[in-house]
Each structure stands twice: as C-alpha cells, then as structure tokens.
Design an enzyme around this catalytic site. Structure first.
Site, PDB file in Angstrom:
ATOM      1  N   HIS A   1       1.016  -0.929   0.147  1.00 16.65           N
ATOM      2  CA  HIS A   1       0.402  -0.026   0.403  1.00 16.65           C
ATOM      3  C   HIS A   1       0.586   1.461   0.156  1.00 16.65           C
ATOM      4  CE1 HIS A   1      -2.396  -3.226   1.864  1.00 16.65           C
ATOM      5  NE2 HIS A   1      -3.637  -2.288   1.359  1.00 16.65           N
TER       6      HIS A   1
ATOM      7  N   GLY B   1      -3.773  -2.883  11.310  1.00 12.65           N
ATOM      8  CA  GLY B   1      -4.073  -3.706  10.641  1.00 12.65           C
ATOM      9  C   GLY B   1      -6.089  -4.094  10.232  1.00 12.65           C
TER      10      GLY B   1
ATOM     11  N   HIS C   1      -4.150   3.362  -3.508  1.00 13.52           N
ATOM     12  CA  HIS C   1      -4.124   3.236  -1.768  1.00 13.52           C
ATOM     13  C   HIS C   1      -2.902   1.260  -1.481  1.00 13.52           C
ATOM     14  CE1 HIS C   1      -5.970   1.074   1.797  1.00 13.52           C
ATOM     15  NE2 HIS C   1      -6.094   0.201   0.909  1.00 13.52           N
TER      16      HIS C   1
ATOM     17  N   ARG D   1     -17.724 -17.495  39.045  1.00 11.15           N
ATOM     18  CA  ARG D   1     -17.168 -16.299  38.986  1.00 11.15           C
ATOM     19  C   ARG D   1     -17.509 -15.593  39.732  1.00 11.15           C
ATOM     20  NH1 ARG D   1     -23.222 -13.294  39.109  1.00 11.15           N
ATOM     21  NH2 ARG D   1     -24.364 -14.869  39.940  1.00 11.15           N
TER      22      ARG D   1
ATOM     23  N   GLU E   1     -17.252  -3.333  24.892  1.00 13.79           N
ATOM     24  CA  GLU E   1     -16.578  -5.128  25.474  1.00 13.79           C
ATOM     25  C   GLU E   1     -15.346  -5.063  24.119  1.00 13.79           C
ATOM     26  OE1 GLU E   1     -19.989  -5.250  24.141  1.00 13.79           O
ATOM     27  OE2 GLU E   1     -20.736  -5.592  26.385  1.00 13.79           O
TER      28      GLU E   1
ATOM     29  N   PHE F   1     -20.570 -12.330  24.843  1.00 10.28           N
ATOM     30  CA  PHE F   1     -20.621 -11.196  23.799  1.00 10.28           C
ATOM     31  C   PHE F   1     -19.587 -11.230  23.803  1.00 10.28           C
ATOM     32  CE2 PHE F   1     -23.946  -9.435  26.566  1.00 10.28           C
ATOM     33  CZ  PHE F   1     -24.862  -9.897  25.346  1.00 10.28           C
TER      34      PHE F   1
ATOM     35  N   HIS G   1     -28.294 -15.102  25.366  1.00 11.18           N
ATOM     36  CA  HIS G   1     -27.345 -15.049  26.714  1.00 11.18           C
ATOM     37  C   HIS G   1     -26.547 -15.638  26.523  1.00 11.18           C
ATOM     38  CE1 HIS G   1     -29.131 -11.151  26.961  1.00 11.18           C
ATOM     39  NE2 HIS G   1     -28.264 -10.425  27.867  1.00 11.18           N
TER      40      HIS G   1
ATOM     41  N   ARG H   1     -22.156 -18.816  35.993  1.00 12.36           N
ATOM     42  CA  ARG H   1     -22.745 -17.697  37.366  1.00 12.36           C
ATOM     43  C   ARG H   1     -23.826 -18.506  38.276  1.00 12.36           C
ATOM     44  NH1 ARG H   1     -29.357 -17.329  36.871  1.00 12.36           N
ATOM     45  NH2 ARG H   1     -28.820 -15.220  38.221  1.00 12.36           N
TER      46      ARG H   1
HETATM   47  C1  LIG Z   1     -11.527  -3.915   9.684  1.00 10.93           C
HETATM   48  C2  LIG Z   1     -10.567  -3.883   7.785  1.00 10.93           C
HETATM   49  N1  LIG Z   1     -11.815  -3.969   7.951  1.00 10.93           N
HETATM   50  C3  LIG Z   1     -11.461  -3.590   6.086  1.00 10.93           C
HETATM   51  C4  LIG Z   1      -9.768  -3.698   5.917  1.00 10.93           C
HETATM   52  C5  LIG Z   1      -9.867  -3.941   4.405  1.00 10.93           C
HETATM   53  N2  LIG Z   1      -9.232  -2.530   4.823  1.00 10.93           N
HETATM   54  C6  LIG Z   1      -7.776  -2.026   4.314  1.00 10.93           C
HETATM   55  S1  LIG Z   1      -7.522  -0.514   4.435  1.00 10.93           S
HETATM   56  C7  LIG Z   1      -9.474   0.052   4.093  1.00 10.93           C
HETATM   57  C8  LIG Z   1      -9.115   1.333   3.753  1.00 10.93           C
HETATM   58  C9  LIG Z   1      -9.484   2.318   4.649  1.00 10.93           C
HETATM   59  O1  LIG Z   1      -9.234   3.438   3.828  1.00 10.93           O
HETATM   60  P1  LIG Z   1      -8.502   4.519   4.524  1.00 10.93           P
HETATM   61  O2  LIG Z   1      -8.385   4.532   5.810  1.00 10.93           O
HETATM   62  O3  LIG Z   1      -9.243   5.879   4.489  1.00 10.93           O
HETATM   63  O4  LIG Z   1      -6.541   4.214   3.928  1.00 10.93           O
HETATM   64  P2  LIG Z   1      -7.040   5.320   2.747  1.00 10.93           P
HETATM   65  O5  LIG Z   1      -7.112   5.068   2.008  1.00 10.93           O
HETATM   66  O6  LIG Z   1      -6.564   6.355   2.330  1.00 10.93           O
HETATM   67  O7  LIG Z   1      -4.829   4.825   2.841  1.00 10.93           O
HETATM   68  C10 LIG Z   1     -10.039  -1.217   4.326  1.00 10.93           C
HETATM   69  C11 LIG Z   1     -10.910  -1.255   4.045  1.00 10.93           C
HETATM   70  C12 LIG Z   1      -9.051  -3.634   7.162  1.00 10.93           C
HETATM   71  N3  LIG Z   1      -8.198  -3.820   7.599  1.00 10.93           N
HETATM   72  N4  LIG Z   1      -9.538  -3.565   8.406  1.00 10.93           N
END
Ligand SMILES: Cc1ncc(C[n+]2csc(CCOP(=O)(O)OP(=O)(O)O)c2C)c(N)n1
Ligand SMILES: [Mg+2]
Length: 655
Positions: free
Chosen positions: A27, A116, A258, A349, A403, A429, A465, A512
């Site tokens: 990226h 990530g 991107h 618990r 959570e 949860f 639950h 519980r």
């Molecule tokens: C929880 C989650 N959902 C989806 C992704 C896949 N993903 C990686 S980057 C991205 C887009 C992020 O956009 P932005 O934060 O604006 O980054 P930019 O394109 O500006 O670098 C997605 C959907 C991920 N890494 N984590």
C-alpha cells in the site's frame, strides 16, 4: 548545507513506492500521503531514542492505518533503529522479513503494536494512554511522562470501535493522546462521500476531544496544529488534509494508489516530480544524516531519565513492573490453602472474585474492569479503587458497554507495559470483542478475559445470552489459553496459570450458577496439566467421563450412578484443552485409554470433542441454541444430567 525537510519526507515516499514495487504488493498511497506529517512528528516532536527502542518513558507511536506499514518501516530505518535494515526493507512482504505486510509488534522492536484491523490501533492507543497516566500517578513525572501518538485513516475513524475508543478517551480526559488523521477522503472503494457524510470533528468534540485541522503537506501548518494539540488538556484529533499517494503525478488523490504498486512508469514519473534521483533503496548521505541527527535528540533525554531511575526510591519496583515479573503472592497462597479447610459451594465467577481479592492485594500491576457488568462478572475487589480522570492511580476501569473498546484498551495497556489488565463481560459477548482477543494472541500479550455466564446454566436470560459455540470456537484460536474451571480450587489454579503466561492472553469461562467443590487438595496445580484424573474408577474401568467447568459435577454424579451398576468410570476434569494437548503422549494415553468408552460432557457444541473421545466415543453437549428457563430445567431438557446420560452410556456399551 542542511538538507530540506521536504527531502527527508521524500525519502519516505521513495522507500515506500520502491518497496511496494519490488514486492509487487502493498500500500503506497498512505505512506506517500502522510510522509510530511510523519517527518514532522519523528524529527521534531516524538520523544524516543532509536538506540533504545524499549526505553520505558518513550512516547508511544501507533500506526493505526496498518496497511501503510511502509511508513513505519521507512521511518524507523531513517530514524536510526537497528532494524529494519535496508535489506529488511528490500524484502518487504517476503517470508521471514520483519517488514511484514502489516506492522507486527513481535517482528520489530520499534513497532509498538500489530495493526491492520482498522480502528483497533487507535483503540489500543487509548489503553496505552491510560497506562501512562496510571503509572505516572504511581511513579511520578520523573519516571513516567510521555505521550501517545496515532496515525489513523478514514477507515479507522469509520469503524464502530472508533466510537467506543474515543468515548472512553474523552471521558477519561486522556490529554496526552494525539491522533493524526490522514484526512485524504479516499478509501478502497473510492471517495469517502460514497459512504459517509459525517462531521467527524464534531463527533470528536461531542465526545470531549479537542480538534484541529491542518494542511498535511505544509510543514509549518502541521507544526502549528501539533503545538495546539500539545497545549490542550483534552485528547486531540488533528485532521491532516492530504493527498493519498502525494508525489505520484498521475495517481495521487485516487483510490487506485491505495493498495497497488505504482508501476514502473509511474515510479519513474514520481522520481521526476519529486526530484529524487537516487536509485531504489539508496538514501543519499545528506538525507540520512538529516534524519539521524534530528532523531538523535532523544539520547540525552533518555540518559537524564536513566539517571533519575537509578536515583528513584521506586526505581526497582518500576523496573520490575515494566519487565512484567510477578511479585510474591502471600495473600493468594494463603487463600488457596484456605480452600482446603473450607471448600466453598459457589459459582466460579464468585471463586474468581475470591481469587482476585487476594491477587489484586498481592500484585499492584493488576488493573481490572468490566464492560458494565461489574456485579455479574465479579471483577471489582477491595484493592482496586475506580480509575478515572480525578484519580488515575485507581485500578478499576468502568469501561461502560464497550466490550471491543475494553479489549483493545487492555491490549494497549499490556503493550505499554507495567500493567496486567483483566476485564469482564458475559462470555456470549466475547464475539463483540473477538478480533481484539485475536490481537492479544497475535501480539503475545498477557491480557486476562473474565467471561462469566458461560453456558445455558445462566438460565432465564435465554438463547441470546447463553453461549453454545463460544468455548469451543475460542479454543480454536492460536495462543489463547481458554480455561473452564470446575470449582474454587481450579479457578484459583487457572488464575495462577493465566498470570504466569507472559506471552499470551487467557480467557476464563466462569459459571453463573453455584458449583460444589470437587477438589480438596492443593499440593499441586493440577489444572496446569490441562486435564487430570479427578476420580479413578472403583469397579473395572469401562468408561472415562471427560468434563469441563460446571459439567464436572454432572460427570461425577454420572460416574456414581454407573459404579452403582458395577461399571467402573474415571472422571477427568479438563479445565484447559490447550494445556492438556501440551502433555506427553504417555500422560494423555493414560488419561484417555483406548480400551474404554470415552464420553465428553460439556454444555456447548460437541464439535471438536472427538479429538479426545475418538470417533467411537460419546459426545454429550448442545448443538443448537439454548432456551429461556431456569438452569435446572435446561440441564434436564438438554440431557445434561446423570439421569439422562447414564442410559446413553449403557446403550453405547451394549453395542
Ligand atoms: C476492520 C478492517 N476492515 C477492512 C479492512 C480492509 N481495508 C484495508 S485498508 C481499507 C481502506 C481504508 O481506508 P483509509 O483508512 O482511508 O486508508 P487510505 O485508503 O486512505 O490509505 C480497508 C477497507 C481492514 N484492514 N480492517
Ligand atoms: Mg483514506
């Protein structure tokens, strides 16, 4: 002649585009877009010493937009960290390179957290900022006085966890947390107006944050905004308006940059546009000097801190805390002994609370909390006063109904060091915070999840639950230790094991409902074996009943009924399948002999139990959602009583 700041930033751009090009994967957009902001941060503001990456009082920097990992690798290298080396960067995204696709805290000392999964880096940073304030309250400004910085993208701010995290940070008044938002209005699918029209700054302000905006490509403006953030007592969000992929003449400001290599032509055009003439992976000496001399400023600050540490009466305790070594636990040891004299009939618990009363008295590192279920999770103890903006020395966090935010904050505290976090919610949860549990495991962090109401045994609240698939599915997660203790002794043993696990999280699944004592000897931590023979067959052994948690009681009653019919039955209690799996083959074979009918009994899905019972064993559990009724009625309805199990065992033995 001093090198232009722009050249320092362009070094990040060049390394990022070249590494992604070489890997043909990665990226480039985010690192190129945020290169100017990162350069100002690292060369002017961040408190760190590249020669001592783990210096306890360093500022923490979290790249929440983890896909922009090349920003971290380029910056760490340029700043003068021993790793990543240029060879590491050349091998970006290749097997065994510490420059993994997304930053991993276990790969590079300079990477504070694995990121990530969008939003979680920011949420972990909230935990780091909490840890800083807490340790500051205990050890003073001389030893603990640092900030937490985050670079986050549109995605981090869009994720639901963002709301939980900033709500907590705003409420707690974490003024040393500064988020630099890569406000480029681009995500993978295109421009952000495809999916959002939110006034993000207004949302942050409404949550108790200070907000600023700046031109993310204007060094003076970036500086001004950061200075304003430093001056404000609230946590700060700085919207840095940037162009994604800045510098690439034909691809900047578009979603195409991107997550794809620029391509040879665009790489060449970018070199031209930036005036960057060096070969790939070659940093001109004056640029490297510029970085290294700017980033050397932390060495003297570090040395002064080291001198304060040596002179501080609390220095040794601070170092113990940061090393994560446990102190002696006299109160806990006495508590364990007391269980022999007075075996209690309580829910696990409750026995967890009893263990915690002793442990929190012994171990100041423990900081507890609950996602608004304190009275149900039994996580609050006398030793843990509330942690809030008026008393950061407190050791109990009211996380609210957050959570995911709680789990991510606990990861941040553990990553920061000096704190041993535990937090509770209902087991069902765990799904709400599952990816943070996963990050505890990936990051090798000692976080303890106190998950109560662990089965249909919670009764009337019904199927929404009642966990059914949770315990088994959590066992499937690598490096997570799942414990399901049967009584007060096992619960104490499992707590001891969880705290001794320096390199990974633990999850305690707790009942519980009240459970009778099944263990009356504490001379050895038998839970450490994962499974052990709780009762040996009286008559000739035909059956081995393997059970966990609340079903150990059921197994003992079943064994009694079988013995009354002349059928010998062992009972194996199995508080942790992971610890059992780690035992020698001979131990496992002795416990689960092939010549007996092996029966698993657990109030959850049976999938997975064949590993222990064999395909010709009997698996008693619940392979559907539960129901709303008193617990006893449910155990009967779902066939988890000795009366219902004995006929099934007899039938299987007769075939
Ligand atoms: C929880 C989650 N959902 C989806 C992704 C896949 N993903 C990686 S980057 C991205 C887009 C992020 O956009 P932005 O934060 O604006 O980054 P930019 O394109 O500006 O670098 C997605 C959907 C991920 N890494 N984590
Ligand atoms: Mg974006």
């Amino acid at each position: 002649m001093t090198v232009e700041k722009q050249q320092l930033a362009n070094a990040i751009r060049a390394l990022s585009m070249d590494a992604v090009q070489a890997a043909n994967s990665g990226h480039p957009g985010m690192p190129m877009g945020m290169a100017d902001v990162a350069t100002v941060l690292f060369t002017e503001f961040l408190k760190f010493d590249p020669k001592a990456p783990k210096w306890a009082d360093r500022d923490r920097f979290v790249l929440s937009a983890g896909h922009g990992s090349m920003l971290a690798y380029a910056t760490l290298h340029l700043a003068g960290y021993a790793r990543p080396s240029m060879d590491d960067i050349r091998n970006f995204r290749q097997l065994h390179s510490p420059c993994a696709g997304h930053p991993e805290n276990t790969e590079l000392e300079g990477v504070e957290s694995t990121t990530g999964p969008l939003g979680q880096g920011l949420a972990m940073a909230v935990g780091m900022a909490m840890a800083e304030r807490h340790l500051n309250a205990e050890f003073g400004d001389g030893l603990v006085d640092h900030r937490t910085w985050v670079i986050a993208g549109d995605g981090c701010l869009m994720e639901g966890i963002n709301h939980e995290a900033i709500g907590l940070a705003g409420h707690l008044g974490l003024g040393r947390l500064i988020v630099l938002w890569d406000d480029n209005r681009i995500t993978i699918d295109g421009r952000t107006d495809l999916s959002t029209s939110e006034d993000i700054a207004a949302r942050y302000r409404a949550t108790g944050w200070h907000t600023e905006a700046c031109d993310g490509h204007d060094f003076a403006d970036i500086r001004r905004a950061i200075d304003a953030a430093l001056a404000d007592g609230r946590p700060s969000l700085i919207a840095c308006r940037t162009l994604i992929g800045k510098g690439a003449p034909n691809k900047q400001d578009s979603s195409g940059i991107h997550g794809s290599p620029l391509g040879a032509d665009e790489v060449a055009a970018t070199r031209e546009a930036l005036g960057w003439t060096a070969e790939p992976f070659d940093i001109p000496a004056d640029v490297l000097d510029g970085w290294r001399s700017a980033c050397g400023r932390g060495a003297s600050v570090h040395a002064a801190w080291q001198a304060r540490l040596s002179a501080d009466a609390k220095g040794a305790e601070f170092s113990r805390r940061m090393a994560g070594d446990l102190p002696a636990t006299p109160a806990f040891d006495a508590y364990l002994q007391s269980l022999v004299a007075n075996p209690p009939k309580v829910a696990t618990r409750k026995s967890s609370e009893m263990a915690l009363e002793a442990l929190t008295a012994d171990i100041p590192d423990l900081v507890g909390g609950s996602a608004d279920l304190t009275g149900s999770n039994n996580t609050k103890t006398k030793a843990t006063a509330p942690f809030n903006r008026n008393d950061y020395a407190g050791r109990y966090v009211y996380y609210g109904i957050r959570e995911f935010g709680m789990a991510a904050a606990m990861n941040g505290m553990a990553l920061h060091g000096g704190i041993l976090p535990y937090g509770g919610t209902f087991l069902v949860f765990s799904d709400y915070c599952r990816n943070a549990i996963r990050l505890s495991a990936i990051q090798h962090q000692r976080v303890v999840y106190v998950m109560t109401h662990d089965s249909i045994g919670l009764g009337e609240d019904g199927p929404t639950h009642q966990p059914v698939e949770h315990v088994m599915s959590l066992r499937a997660m690598p490096n997570l230790a799942v414990f399901r203790p049967a009584d007060a002794v096992e619960t104490a043993e499992c707590w001891a094991l969880a705290l001794a696990r320096k390199d990974g999280p633990s999850l305690l699944a707790l009942s519980r409902q009240n459970l009778p004592a099944v263990r009356f000897d504490v001379s050895e931590n038998l839970s450490a074996k994962g499974g052990y023979r709780l009762k040996a067959a009286g008559a000739a052994r035909k059956v081995v009943l393997v059970a966990t948690g609340s079903e150990v009681e059921v197994a003992l009653k079943t064994a009694e009924a079988l013995e009354a019919k002349g059928i010998g039955a062992d009972v194996v209690s199995m508080p942790s399948t992971e610890y059992f799996d780690a035992q020698p083959a001979s131990y496992k074979a002795d416990l689960l002999p092939r010549d007996a009918l092996i029966v698993s009994i657990e109030a959850g899905v049976t999938m997975g139990w064949e590993r222990y019972t064999g395909l010709d064993g009997l698996n008693i559990g619940i392979d559907r959602f539960g129901a709303s009724a008193p617990a006893e009625a449910l155990y009967d309805y779902f066939g988890l009583t000795a009366e219902k199990i004995v006929p099934r065992v007899l039938e299987r033995l007769s075939n």
